[in-house]
Design an enzyme around this catalytic site. Structure first.
Site, mmCIF file in Angstrom:
data_model
loop_
_atom_site.group_PDB
_atom_site.id
_atom_site.type_symbol
_atom_site.label_atom_id
_atom_site.label_comp_id
_atom_site.label_asym_id
_atom_site.label_seq_id
_atom_site.Cartn_x
_atom_site.Cartn_y
_atom_site.Cartn_z
ATOM 1 N N THR A 1 -9.213 14.538 3.309
ATOM 2 C CA THR A 1 -9.104 13.112 2.968
ATOM 3 C C THR A 1 -8.321 12.859 1.688
ATOM 4 O O THR A 1 -8.034 11.713 1.359
ATOM 5 C CB THR A 1 -10.507 12.488 2.824
ATOM 6 O OG1 THR A 1 -11.193 13.127 1.742
ATOM 7 C CG2 THR A 1 -11.315 12.664 4.108
ATOM 8 N N LEU B 1 -12.130 4.829 -0.373
ATOM 9 C CA LEU B 1 -10.969 4.443 0.430
ATOM 10 C C LEU B 1 -10.336 5.607 1.178
ATOM 11 O O LEU B 1 -9.933 5.477 2.339
ATOM 12 C CB LEU B 1 -9.928 3.777 -0.479
ATOM 13 C CG LEU B 1 -10.241 2.347 -0.908
ATOM 14 C CD1 LEU B 1 -9.295 1.903 -2.008
ATOM 15 C CD2 LEU B 1 -10.127 1.400 0.295
ATOM 16 N N CYS C 1 39.416 -5.078 2.208
ATOM 17 C CA CYS C 1 39.046 -5.797 3.417
ATOM 18 C C CYS C 1 39.066 -4.961 4.693
ATOM 19 O O CYS C 1 38.134 -4.228 4.986
ATOM 20 C CB CYS C 1 39.937 -7.021 3.565
ATOM 21 S SG CYS C 1 39.216 -8.288 4.667
ATOM 22 N N LYS D 1 46.571 -1.689 0.071
ATOM 23 C CA LYS D 1 45.747 -1.723 1.274
ATOM 24 C C LYS D 1 46.288 -0.741 2.298
ATOM 25 O O LYS D 1 47.504 -0.650 2.518
ATOM 26 C CB LYS D 1 45.742 -3.144 1.845
ATOM 27 C CG LYS D 1 44.728 -3.404 2.942
ATOM 28 C CD LYS D 1 44.700 -4.895 3.270
ATOM 29 C CE LYS D 1 43.623 -5.239 4.273
ATOM 30 N NZ LYS D 1 43.550 -6.710 4.496
ATOM 31 N N THR E 1 -10.975 19.312 -6.659
ATOM 32 C CA THR E 1 -11.605 20.582 -7.007
ATOM 33 C C THR E 1 -10.973 21.705 -6.206
ATOM 34 O O THR E 1 -10.970 21.661 -4.970
ATOM 35 C CB THR E 1 -13.114 20.519 -6.720
ATOM 36 O OG1 THR E 1 -13.693 19.496 -7.525
ATOM 37 C CG2 THR E 1 -13.788 21.854 -7.023
ATOM 38 N N TYR E 2 -10.447 22.693 -6.921
ATOM 39 C CA TYR E 2 -9.807 23.818 -6.244
ATOM 40 C C TYR E 2 -10.807 24.481 -5.300
ATOM 41 O O TYR E 2 -11.925 24.830 -5.687
ATOM 42 C CB TYR E 2 -9.299 24.828 -7.274
ATOM 43 C CG TYR E 2 -8.415 25.903 -6.688
ATOM 44 C CD1 TYR E 2 -7.064 25.659 -6.453
ATOM 45 C CD2 TYR E 2 -8.934 27.147 -6.369
ATOM 46 C CE1 TYR E 2 -6.242 26.639 -5.919
ATOM 47 C CE2 TYR E 2 -8.123 28.133 -5.829
ATOM 48 C CZ TYR E 2 -6.784 27.871 -5.604
ATOM 49 O OH TYR E 2 -5.971 28.838 -5.064
ATOM 50 N N GLU F 1 40.753 -10.380 -2.529
ATOM 51 C CA GLU F 1 42.072 -9.940 -2.072
ATOM 52 C C GLU F 1 43.100 -11.038 -2.346
ATOM 53 O O GLU F 1 42.869 -12.211 -2.042
ATOM 54 C CB GLU F 1 41.964 -9.654 -0.569
ATOM 55 C CG GLU F 1 43.192 -9.068 0.086
ATOM 56 C CD GLU F 1 42.932 -8.731 1.553
ATOM 57 O OE1 GLU F 1 43.823 -8.134 2.178
ATOM 58 O OE2 GLU F 1 41.843 -9.062 2.079
ATOM 59 N N GLY G 1 -15.803 14.439 5.968
ATOM 60 C CA GLY G 1 -16.764 13.975 4.978
ATOM 61 C C GLY G 1 -16.514 12.517 4.630
ATOM 62 O O GLY G 1 -15.372 12.131 4.363
ATOM 63 N N ASN H 1 -17.777 20.264 -10.098
ATOM 64 C CA ASN H 1 -17.112 21.041 -9.065
ATOM 65 C C ASN H 1 -18.086 21.714 -8.108
ATOM 66 O O ASN H 1 -17.757 21.954 -6.941
ATOM 67 C CB ASN H 1 -16.194 22.086 -9.698
ATOM 68 C CG ASN H 1 -14.939 21.462 -10.289
ATOM 69 O OD1 ASN H 1 -14.676 20.278 -10.083
ATOM 70 N ND2 ASN H 1 -14.165 22.241 -11.024
ATOM 71 N N SER I 1 -17.409 9.431 2.104
ATOM 72 C CA SER I 1 -17.976 9.156 0.776
ATOM 73 C C SER I 1 -18.252 7.683 0.534
ATOM 74 O O SER I 1 -18.928 7.328 -0.426
ATOM 75 C CB SER I 1 -17.010 9.654 -0.307
ATOM 76 O OG SER I 1 -15.822 8.868 -0.303
ATOM 77 N N GLY I 2 -17.680 6.825 1.372
ATOM 78 C CA GLY I 2 -17.754 5.391 1.099
ATOM 79 C C GLY I 2 -16.588 4.907 0.271
ATOM 80 O O GLY I 2 -16.516 3.738 -0.097
#
Length: 643
Positions: free
Chosen positions: A464, A359, A167, A113, A476-477, A45, A354, A440, A356-357
């Site tokens: 999961t 993540l 400002c 301004k 899998t569908y 300014e 279920g 599948n 699975s081991g």
């Protein structure tokens, strides 16, 4: 790219009331910015004279010198730049505190301004009039005649649209920038002169980032600096560049001056959010702001940057820094637990899952543990089942059994090998034919077991699968695709890993920390093909479908901003420059878009699932797309990318 812009703020050296000196310093910064590829630049300014001239503002000599300086500065600005510089303008018998806009060797407009400071160390009304008092729309300065007003917007040939406030305007209950953004401004420049005081630095940072979030814009503020008079105050020289609520650049010193601060801005995010956010457009219509602005058309484009300064993280779903990452992960963990607890409170309080081991199932189980704690129910209400078959490795089976035991859930081991072999016999599938039917059939058998046990136990099946898998259709569908509640539905694969890591490192469940660390070291795999000769996992997902780090990156920009493939490719090259070459990124980008389109039919019938962040694929609340939509245009653009 037409939506990438390099913008800057600068607080140059200054001598109060020495216009010639100030002009030379401003011109130096303009040249420096031009050499750096900056196309949009703002100075503080009243930078031409200094903000603290006080009664000298009424001097005919000072005003005459300022007028000549503006004409000189205009000649230093090429048509590829738009520069805003603060200066006093005498119009009739009134003096206005203005942002004077320079481009292409001329003055293209001026914005006075609106709200004048009249408290504390400032008494601007002693010298200046508010822009609302202006009774003309054109101003002549030297050989330039240009529009002047509080309602001006400056639009470049590429569509980049810039608005101005000064400002104190930002401190008002309804800042002019709010109306300017609703009228089309994508970038706001604030030419300021804020004095430094304890706590004000952070307050101004919050104000700027908040305004950029509220108005969905890029907001640049630059304050008069340390060279201003310190008779009554010291001036901060604060420079801030915010983008859609995030601070992307800031000068380092609390009291500063003599700097040029610049960065690249991605206006594509702003344009998408404004298209998506119907409230934004409805607000503009409600307040009729489009009727209040005048557009100043510029002859050249401003969006010429290659985006090399944009900070592109490799993991857009994950905050940088351990503390921020852990906080985010633990928040998500609690969100999962709260959502599941609510569902269990009306379904009887029991669930089947279920294990699975891997993540994903581990995270779902951990969330279930916390949900039971919230409901004051025993962990034994969780019926956790591991179902070994052809592809189950010794390591993952061991991890599954140890995890269930250590967490104290109701654990079951139900081998499905014989059931699957019987199914193969029934449908005429050879046991050594490792086709999609081979894979599948196992996934669907596991889902059947879970569903039937849930019926028997009056429980729900907890899904999961994660967000990344749903994006790619890597499920899998009517197999692992289906459940009664998808606890991980909003969490991408890269984030799943960090949530489990955070739970382990924070020792949330100390009885399971050791096995959690082993699970974190296990390769991602559906374990549907037999292990290798030494019993290790042979089927690794990322070898088949591609690196999840890349796919999550693609997913974020494809869904959050709906960027076209060529732009996602550009950003991915920046993010993964030292990991993947262009050909590799292009290959997996093609895989992503092909799968993303063809697998929509799976997403259209997914069960309820928890939304976590700004990217979701629920067909009810987030992503809606015909299952038979064509990906041809997206794939054609990828083919055209040169690597």
């Amino acid at each position: 790219m037409k939506d990438l812009l390099r913008a800057a703020v600068s607080a140059p050296r200054l001598r109060v009331a020495d216009v010639a000196y100030n002009t030379a310093e401003i011109e130096k910064r303009i040249k420096e910015a031009q050499e750096a590829g900056v196309t949009l630049l703002a100075f503080p300014e009243l930078a031409v004279t200094g903000y603290t001239c006080k009664d000298l503002f009424l001097s005919d000599l000072l005003l005459d010198r300022a007028e000549k300086a503006l004409c000189l500065l205009a000649s230093a600005v090429p048509d590829t730049m738009l520069v805003a510089v603060g200066a006093p303008l005498l119009i009739g018998n009134r003096l206005y505190n203005c942002a004077v806009m320079l481009s292409g060797g001329r003055i293209v407009g001026a914005v006075p301004k609106t709200f004048l400071m009249a408290h504390g160390e400032g008494n601007e009304r002693r010298w200046f009039s508010s822009g609302t008092d202006l009774d003309q729309t054109l101003c002549t300065l030297g050989c330039f005649t240009f529009p002047i007003g509080t309602d001006l917007l400056f639009r470049a040939a590429d569509g980049t649209t810039v608005g101005i406030e000064l400002c104190e305007d930002l401190f008002s209950p309804l800042p002019p920038s709010t109306l300017l953004c609703m009228a089309g401004a994508e970038v706001i420049l604030n030419l300021a002169a804020t004095s430094a005081s304890v706590g004000k630095h952070n307050f101004l940072r919050d104000l700027v980032t908040g305004q950029s979030a509220r108005t969905i814009c890029s907001y640049l503020l630059v304050s008069a600096g340390e060279d201003e008079s310190t008779s009554d105050a010291v001036y901060s020289g604060q420079g801030l560049i915010a983008h859609s609520g995030k601070l992307v650049a800031e000068n380092n010193r609390h009291i500063d001056g003599n700097y040029l601060l610049y960065t690249d801005l991605d206006l594509g995010t702003i344009r998408y959010d404004r298209r998506y956010n119907k409230t934004f457009a409805e607000s503009a219509s409600h307040y009729g702001v489009g009727e209040r602005v005048e557009i100043v058309e510029l002859s050249a484009s401003l969006a010429t940057s290659d985006g090399s300064m944009i900070k592109v993280g490799r993991l857009p779903f994950i905050p940088e820094g351990k503390a921020a990452r852990t906080e985010r992960c633990m928040q998500i963990y609690e969100m999962q637990a709260a959502a599941l607890a609510r569902r269990l409170s009306v379904t009887g309080g029991k669930l089947v899952i279920g294990i699975s081991g891997g993540l994903d199932s581990t995270l779902a189980l951990l969330a279930a543990i916390r949900a039971m704690e919230r409901l004051s129910l025993p962990r034994t209400n969780i019926i956790a089942i591991t179902m070994p078959c052809f592809g189950t490795s010794d390591e993952t089976l061991k991890n599954s059994l140890e995890l269930m035991k250590n967490l104290g859930v109701t654990a079951r081991q139900i081998p499905i090998r014989d059931a699957v072999l019987q199914h193969f016999k029934d449908i005429g599938q050879a046991a050594d034919d490792y086709s999609v039917t081979y894979e599948n059939s196992q996934a669907r058998e596991r889902t059947q077991v879970l569903m039937d046990v849930a019926n028997k136990e009056n429980a729900i099946v907890l899904g999961t699968g994660d967000l990344s898998e749903m994006a790619l259709g890597w499920c899998t569908y009517n197999g692992d695709h289906m459940s009664m509640y998808g606890i991980n539905a909003g969490i991408p694969k890269t984030l799943v890993r960090w949530i489990v890591d955070s739970i382990a490192s924070e020792n949330v469940l100390p009885e399971a920390s050791a096995v959690l660390l082993r699970i974190l070291d296990t390769p991602i795999s559906p374990e549907l093909l037999p292990p290798d000769a030494v019993g290790k996992i042979s089927q690794k997902t990322e070898d088949i479908v591609g690196p999840y780090a890349l796919h999550d990156f693609f997913l974020y920009y494809a869904v959050r901003y709906e960027y076209r493939p060529s732009k996602i490719f550009l950003l991915a090259q920046k993010a993964f420059a030292d990991i993947f070459d262009g050909a590799t990124i292009k290959k997996w980008l093609s895989v992503f878009w092909r799968r993303f389109f063809t697998q929509q039919f799976k997403r259209n019938c997914t069960p309820d699932g928890l939304k976590i962040g700004s990217v979701g694929l629920s067909p009810r609340a987030d992503w809606q797309m015909p299952a038979d939509a064509s990906s041809a245009e997206w794939l054609r653009e990828i083919e055209e990318i040169e690597v």
